[in-house]
Design a protein around this motif. Structure first.
Motif, mmCIF file in Angstrom:
data_model
loop_
_atom_site.group_PDB
_atom_site.id
_atom_site.type_symbol
_atom_site.label_atom_id
_atom_site.label_comp_id
_atom_site.label_asym_id
_atom_site.label_seq_id
_atom_site.Cartn_x
_atom_site.Cartn_y
_atom_site.Cartn_z
ATOM 1 N N LEU A 1 55.168 39.658 28.989
ATOM 2 C CA LEU A 1 54.467 38.784 29.922
ATOM 3 C C LEU A 1 54.208 39.466 31.265
ATOM 4 O O LEU A 1 53.121 39.318 31.837
ATOM 5 N N GLY A 2 55.173 40.227 31.754
ATOM 6 C CA GLY A 2 55.015 40.900 33.055
ATOM 7 C C GLY A 2 53.818 41.841 33.097
ATOM 8 O O GLY A 2 52.960 41.711 33.983
ATOM 9 N N PRO A 3 53.731 42.788 32.172
ATOM 10 C CA PRO A 3 52.566 43.683 32.180
ATOM 11 C C PRO A 3 51.240 42.949 31.949
ATOM 12 O O PRO A 3 50.218 43.312 32.535
ATOM 13 N N ALA A 4 51.254 41.913 31.108
ATOM 14 C CA ALA A 4 50.024 41.145 30.871
ATOM 15 C C ALA A 4 49.565 40.476 32.159
ATOM 16 O O ALA A 4 48.375 40.510 32.507
ATOM 17 N N ALA A 5 50.512 39.880 32.884
ATOM 18 C CA ALA A 5 50.169 39.211 34.139
ATOM 19 C C ALA A 5 49.698 40.214 35.185
ATOM 20 O O ALA A 5 48.708 39.975 35.888
ATOM 21 N N ALA A 6 50.380 41.351 35.288
ATOM 22 C CA ALA A 6 49.987 42.368 36.261
ATOM 23 C C ALA A 6 48.603 42.925 35.946
ATOM 24 O O ALA A 6 47.759 43.059 36.844
ATOM 25 N N ALA A 7 48.341 43.229 34.684
ATOM 26 C CA ALA A 7 47.030 43.756 34.291
ATOM 27 C C ALA A 7 45.932 42.726 34.537
ATOM 28 O O ALA A 7 44.840 43.070 35.013
ATOM 29 N N SER A 8 46.225 41.468 34.245
ATOM 30 C CA SER A 8 45.232 40.410 34.471
ATOM 31 C C SER A 8 44.936 40.255 35.954
ATOM 32 O O SER A 8 43.771 40.113 36.350
ATOM 33 N N LEU A 9 45.978 40.259 36.767
ATOM 34 C CA LEU A 9 45.782 40.124 38.206
ATOM 35 C C LEU A 9 44.955 41.282 38.747
ATOM 36 O O LEU A 9 44.012 41.077 39.523
ATOM 37 N N LEU A 10 45.267 42.495 38.340
ATOM 38 C CA LEU A 10 44.481 43.657 38.766
ATOM 39 C C LEU A 10 43.032 43.535 38.297
ATOM 40 O O LEU A 10 42.103 43.862 39.040
ATOM 41 N N GLY A 11 42.842 43.075 37.071
ATOM 42 C CA GLY A 11 41.488 42.880 36.561
ATOM 43 C C GLY A 11 40.721 41.842 37.349
ATOM 44 O O GLY A 11 39.538 42.032 37.657
ATOM 45 N N LEU A 12 41.387 40.744 37.721
ATOM 46 C CA LEU A 12 40.726 39.702 38.504
ATOM 47 C C LEU A 12 40.388 40.196 39.905
ATOM 48 O O LEU A 12 39.336 39.850 40.452
ATOM 49 N N ILE A 13 41.256 41.001 40.479
ATOM 50 C CA ILE A 13 40.978 41.589 41.792
ATOM 51 C C ILE A 13 39.775 42.523 41.696
ATOM 52 O O ILE A 13 38.897 42.523 42.554
ATOM 53 N N GLU B 1 41.867 33.374 44.974
ATOM 54 C CA GLU B 1 42.771 32.502 45.727
ATOM 55 C C GLU B 1 43.051 31.214 44.952
ATOM 56 O O GLU B 1 44.187 30.751 44.907
ATOM 57 N N ARG B 2 42.008 30.651 44.340
ATOM 58 C CA ARG B 2 42.183 29.437 43.538
ATOM 59 C C ARG B 2 43.106 29.710 42.350
ATOM 60 O O ARG B 2 43.983 28.911 42.035
ATOM 61 N N GLY B 3 42.914 30.851 41.689
ATOM 62 C CA GLY B 3 43.762 31.217 40.563
ATOM 63 C C GLY B 3 45.210 31.399 40.978
ATOM 64 O O GLY B 3 46.129 30.937 40.292
ATOM 65 N N LEU B 4 45.429 32.068 42.095
ATOM 66 C CA LEU B 4 46.796 32.268 42.585
ATOM 67 C C LEU B 4 47.435 30.940 42.983
ATOM 68 O O LEU B 4 48.619 30.710 42.698
ATOM 69 N N LEU B 5 46.662 30.077 43.621
ATOM 70 C CA LEU B 5 47.191 28.756 43.999
ATOM 71 C C LEU B 5 47.501 27.928 42.757
ATOM 72 O O LEU B 5 48.541 27.271 42.684
ATOM 73 N N ALA B 6 46.628 27.979 41.762
ATOM 74 C CA ALA B 6 46.873 27.248 40.508
ATOM 75 C C ALA B 6 48.144 27.763 39.843
ATOM 76 O O ALA B 6 48.960 26.975 39.351
ATOM 77 N N ALA B 7 48.334 29.082 39.828
ATOM 78 C CA ALA B 7 49.541 29.666 39.226
ATOM 79 C C ALA B 7 50.783 29.180 39.959
ATOM 80 O O ALA B 7 51.793 28.835 39.330
ATOM 81 N N LEU C 1 46.785 31.027 36.305
ATOM 82 C CA LEU C 1 46.079 32.073 37.058
ATOM 83 C C LEU C 1 44.732 32.359 36.400
ATOM 84 O O LEU C 1 43.698 32.405 37.067
ATOM 85 N N LEU C 2 44.753 32.540 35.088
ATOM 86 C CA LEU C 2 43.528 32.898 34.370
ATOM 87 C C LEU C 2 42.501 31.762 34.374
ATOM 88 O O LEU C 2 41.314 31.988 34.607
ATOM 89 N N THR C 3 42.953 30.550 34.113
ATOM 90 C CA THR C 3 42.017 29.430 34.078
ATOM 91 C C THR C 3 41.638 28.980 35.486
ATOM 92 O O THR C 3 40.500 28.586 35.731
ATOM 93 N N GLY C 4 42.579 29.073 36.410
ATOM 94 C CA GLY C 4 42.301 28.691 37.792
ATOM 95 C C GLY C 4 41.291 29.598 38.463
ATOM 96 O O GLY C 4 40.599 29.195 39.397
#
Length: 132
Positions: A18-30, A42-48, A79-82
């Motif tokens: 889960l950790g690497p998946a979340a980190a890779a997704s966050l980097l991809g969204l950035i 910001e909306r995704g981070l707030l939703a998370a 995070l992903l849906t938000g």
């Protein structure tokens, strides 16, 4: 997919997946920030954060039913849906828990009192929300 398969087999969602998946997704969204600015991120981070805190409180109060791995997964999916919209967060959560309830009802007819792994159904709910 590895998260769902692992949860089905062990009833655990390992941080090493889960950790690497979340980190890779966050980097991809950035990386794909739209020209309009950082509002989707910001909306995704707030939703998370909102989903994570709400389900952490529920997990502590309920004392069972789902564990911290499920809480972290729900936060990750938020995070992903938000990133797309708040409506998608709600549809994802609703779809995931409805699918899980249907799976639980079906499985309990086969094996009374059995636990179910939530990750596959929560991930399925997020996929349904993103596809709709």
């Amino acid at each position: 997919m590895p998260l769902a398969v692992t949860d089905l087999a062990t009833f655990m969602i390992p941080n090493r997946l889960l950790g690497p998946a979340a980190a890779a997704s966050l980097l991809g969204l950035i990386y794909v920030l739209p020209g309009g600015g950082a509002a989707p991120l910001e909306r995704g981070l707030l939703a998370a954060a909102v989903v994570g805190v709400a389900f952490l409180a529920l997990a502590i109060v309920a004392g069972g039913g789902f564990g911290l791995g499920d809480v972290k997964l729900l936060s990750y999916l938020a995070l992903l849906t938000g990133y797309q919209s708040w409506n998608l967060v709600l549809v994802s959560l609703l779809a995931g828990f409805v699918i899980a309830a249907l799976a639980a009802a079906t499985m309990r007819q086969v094996r009374h009192g059995s636990q179910i792994a939530l990750a596959p159904w929560l991930i399925g709910g997020a996929v349904v929300a993103l596809v709709l």
